[in-house]
Design a protein around this motif. Structure first.
Motif, PDB file in Angstrom:
ATOM      1  N   GLY A  43      34.228  42.012  51.836  1.00 46.20           N
ATOM      2  CA  GLY A  43      33.983  41.226  53.036  1.00 46.20           C
ATOM      3  C   GLY A  43      34.950  40.064  53.071  1.00 46.20           C
ATOM      4  O   GLY A  43      36.159  40.233  52.994  1.00 46.20           O
ATOM      5  N   GLU A  44      34.407  38.845  53.144  1.00 47.36           N
ATOM      6  CA  GLU A  44      35.248  37.657  53.164  1.00 47.36           C
ATOM      7  C   GLU A  44      35.247  36.949  51.817  1.00 47.36           C
ATOM      8  O   GLU A  44      35.659  35.792  51.704  1.00 47.36           O
ATOM      9  CB  GLU A  44      34.768  36.698  54.259  1.00 47.36           C
ATOM     10  CG  GLU A  44      34.898  37.284  55.663  1.00 47.36           C
ATOM     11  CD  GLU A  44      34.472  36.300  56.729  1.00 47.36           C
ATOM     12  OE1 GLU A  44      33.981  35.201  56.364  1.00 47.36           O
ATOM     13  OE2 GLU A  44      34.642  36.615  57.922  1.00 47.36           O
ATOM     14  N   LYS A  45      34.799  37.643  50.777  1.00 49.38           N
ATOM     15  CA  LYS A  45      34.722  37.032  49.458  1.00 49.38           C
ATOM     16  C   LYS A  45      35.521  37.837  48.437  1.00 49.38           C
ATOM     17  O   LYS A  45      35.909  38.980  48.677  1.00 49.38           O
ATOM     18  CB  LYS A  45      33.261  36.949  48.998  1.00 49.38           C
ATOM     19  CG  LYS A  45      32.376  36.051  49.846  1.00 49.38           C
ATOM     20  CD  LYS A  45      30.966  36.007  49.266  1.00 49.38           C
ATOM     21  CE  LYS A  45      30.069  35.070  50.070  1.00 49.38           C
ATOM     22  NZ  LYS A  45      28.698  34.995  49.507  1.00 49.38           N
ATOM     23  N   LEU A  46      35.751  37.218  47.297  1.00 47.53           N
ATOM     24  CA  LEU A  46      36.282  37.911  46.135  1.00 47.53           C
ATOM     25  C   LEU A  46      35.148  38.045  45.127  1.00 47.53           C
ATOM     26  O   LEU A  46      34.480  37.067  44.791  1.00 47.53           O
ATOM     27  CB  LEU A  46      37.438  37.124  45.507  1.00 47.53           C
ATOM     28  CG  LEU A  46      38.752  37.087  46.282  1.00 47.53           C
ATOM     29  CD1 LEU A  46      39.730  36.140  45.604  1.00 47.53           C
ATOM     30  CD2 LEU A  46      39.373  38.486  46.371  1.00 47.53           C
ATOM     31  N   VAL A  47      34.902  39.273  44.662  1.00 46.70           N
ATOM     32  CA  VAL A  47      33.839  39.485  43.680  1.00 46.70           C
ATOM     33  C   VAL A  47      34.446  40.086  42.427  1.00 46.70           C
ATOM     34  O   VAL A  47      35.426  40.840  42.471  1.00 46.70           O
ATOM     35  CB  VAL A  47      32.736  40.409  44.236  1.00 46.70           C
ATOM     36  CG1 VAL A  47      32.052  39.771  45.428  1.00 46.70           C
ATOM     37  CG2 VAL A  47      33.303  41.772  44.600  1.00 46.70           C
ATOM     38  N   GLU A  48      33.856  39.763  41.303  1.00 46.88           N
ATOM     39  CA  GLU A  48      34.378  40.246  40.024  1.00 46.88           C
ATOM     40  C   GLU A  48      33.886  41.660  39.741  1.00 46.88           C
ATOM     41  O   GLU A  48      32.732  41.998  39.996  1.00 46.88           O
ATOM     42  CB  GLU A  48      33.961  39.320  38.886  1.00 46.88           C
ATOM     43  CG  GLU A  48      34.585  39.713  37.559  1.00 46.88           C
ATOM     44  CD  GLU A  48      34.278  38.722  36.438  1.00 46.88           C
ATOM     45  OE1 GLU A  48      34.767  38.937  35.307  1.00 46.88           O
ATOM     46  OE2 GLU A  48      33.544  37.738  36.695  1.00 46.88           O
ATOM     47  N   MET A  49      34.795  42.482  39.214  1.00 55.34           N
ATOM     48  CA  MET A  49      34.425  43.820  38.777  1.00 55.34           C
ATOM     49  C   MET A  49      34.950  44.033  37.363  1.00 55.34           C
ATOM     50  O   MET A  49      35.948  43.435  36.954  1.00 55.34           O
ATOM     51  CB  MET A  49      34.990  44.888  39.717  1.00 55.34           C
ATOM     52  CG  MET A  49      36.503  44.978  39.761  1.00 55.34           C
ATOM     53  SD  MET A  49      37.123  46.311  40.830  1.00 55.34           S
ATOM     54  CE  MET A  49      36.547  47.755  39.936  1.00 55.34           C
ATOM     55  N   LYS A  50      34.282  44.867  36.631  1.00 49.39           N
ATOM     56  CA  LYS A  50      34.682  45.170  35.264  1.00 49.39           C
ATOM     57  C   LYS A  50      35.607  46.389  35.257  1.00 49.39           C
ATOM     58  O   LYS A  50      35.345  47.381  35.929  1.00 49.39           O
ATOM     59  CB  LYS A  50      33.457  45.452  34.397  1.00 49.39           C
ATOM     60  CG  LYS A  50      32.451  44.307  34.339  1.00 49.39           C
ATOM     61  CD  LYS A  50      33.033  43.085  33.632  1.00 49.39           C
ATOM     62  CE  LYS A  50      31.993  41.989  33.493  1.00 49.39           C
ATOM     63  NZ  LYS A  50      32.538  40.776  32.842  1.00 49.39           N
ATOM     64  N   ILE A  51      36.686  46.286  34.507  1.00 48.29           N
ATOM     65  CA  ILE A  51      37.583  47.426  34.353  1.00 48.29           C
ATOM     66  C   ILE A  51      37.926  47.575  32.882  1.00 48.29           C
ATOM     67  O   ILE A  51      37.853  46.626  32.096  1.00 48.29           O
ATOM     68  CB  ILE A  51      38.873  47.270  35.182  1.00 48.29           C
ATOM     69  CG1 ILE A  51      39.701  46.087  34.673  1.00 48.29           C
ATOM     70  CG2 ILE A  51      38.570  47.091  36.649  1.00 48.29           C
ATOM     71  CD1 ILE A  51      41.079  46.033  35.267  1.00 48.29           C
ATOM     72  N   SER A  52      38.308  48.787  32.505  1.00 49.34           N
ATOM     73  CA  SER A  52      38.684  49.035  31.109  1.00 49.34           C
ATOM     74  C   SER A  52      40.136  48.667  30.848  1.00 49.34           C
ATOM     75  O   SER A  52      40.538  48.456  29.704  1.00 49.34           O
ATOM     76  CB  SER A  52      38.456  50.513  30.755  1.00 49.34           C
ATOM     77  OG  SER A  52      39.211  51.349  31.622  1.00 49.34           O
TER      78      SER A  52
END
Length: 344
Positions: A43-52
């Motif tokens: 959307g209009e935000k940045l969200v954290e995601m987990k990656i290897s």
């Protein structure tokens, strides 16, 4: 016209908000304490995601995730201190071209390793890849010029008496360094651009190498010729030392020179890549000497490159640096040109 969305960097802990000053993050991937962290638009935000871990991407890190993830000084500087919105397209182009160079070098190595399967046609395949590599290096100079011209209206000089003359945003490097089809002089460039003397000197330092790339390109496109025959040897592809396309490069050790001037191909390609990257880094050093830039966006980290083909690429550049050190000790030899600085 479609406008690219902007996102708040509030939730990214590595970026002091007071340092942003209207700039964008070249990468939202970070590596700290052996952990990957990445923020993506939602959307209009940045969200954290987990990656290897990424396969191919530039990332900020407190250290490189792999010994073969290099830090290219010029991209780190742009990412940290010069990432104003007008340069975004040019910077993305530079990053893509660096990835393409790593792939091109790996492809040439792969073609040689597959010569038994490919048969006689492997030489023609190598020719087309060499042509492409030259085109990419030639295009990097235009991206550098785009960075300069798009930054021009957004920077201040250390010297308050220095005046600006507007630069065209789509100006090509050749429009600065070529005058009446020959290499422009310092005074001609100065008159055209009204740039600070040390920035004019940067153009002069790299004009001759650029002109050699341009001449090769013009031969390939406008005169219907191609890179001369590439021969296949057991240890490497080979060319004649004095072929038109490579005649200005003397980067071979005495023991590599065979009968009839036959020499390995890869050192010549390494020279082309090195001189291109060196021009990039020299530009940043020159701009820092005369232009004021804000503080670093991510002060605790550096920008590193993760690529599918880093191992091969770093092997070729490291070999080239060692090669120049040996050549500099050869009696009667003068080694010219700047060595690209990278931290493997």
């Amino acid at each position: 016209m479609h406008k690219e969305p902007t996102y708040s960097l509030t939730d990214i802990p590595f970026v002091p908000l007071q340092n942003v000053q209207g700039r964008f993050l070249i990468s939202t991937l970070f590596y700290e304490q052996k952990v990957w962290r990445m923020w993506v638009p939602a959307g209009e935000k940045l969200v954290e995601m987990k990656i290897s871990g990424p396969a191919e991407m530039f990332y900020f890190g407190s250290e490189p995730a792999s010994p073969n993830d290099p830090e290219l000084d010029f991209l780190n500087f742009i990412a940290q201190r010069a990432s104003f919105p007008p340069v975004k397209k040019a910077v993305k182009g530079l990053m893509d071209d660096i990835f393409n160079l790593t792939a091109s070098v790996a492809k040439i190595k792969h073609l040689h390793a597959s010569r038994g399967v490919l048969g006689g046609g492997v030489s023609r395949m190598a020719v087309t890849e060499v042509e492409y590599l030259i085109f990419v290096c030639r295009g990097i100079f235009d991206f550098l010029q785009e960075v300069v011209s798009r930054l021009w209206e957004h920077v201040s000089f250390y010297d308050p008496t220095q005046k600006k003359k507007s630069l065209k945003e789509r100006q090509k490097f050749s429009e600065i360094v070529v005058f009446n089809d020959v290499e422009a002089t310092f005074d001609q460039i100065k008159e055209r651009t009204a740039m600070p003397d040390n920035l004019v000197a940067w153009y002069c330092r790299h004009a001759r190498f650029f002109m050699s790339l341009r001449a090769i390109r013009d031969n390939l496109i406008h005169r219907g010729t191609s890179v001369q025959s590439i021969m296949v040897r057991e240890d490497d592809f080979a060319i004649r030392e004095r072929l038109m396309a490579f005649k200005t490069f003397d980067v071979w050790l005495d023991e590599e020179k065979g009968v009839n001037g036959i020499v390995p191909l890869m050192p010549a390609l390494a020279m082309i890549i090195n001189n291109t990257l060196a021009a990039c880094e020299d530009l940043i050093l020159t701009m820092r000497s005369c232009i004021q830039f804000p503080d670093e966006l991510v002060p605790s980290m550096r920008l590193y490159m993760r690529s599918y083909f880093n191992d091969v690429f770093m092997e070729v550049l490291t070999d080239f640096n060692k090669r120049l050190q040996k050549l500099s000790k050869r009696p009667g030899t003068v080694v010219t040109g700047r060595v690209a600085q990278f931290t493997p």
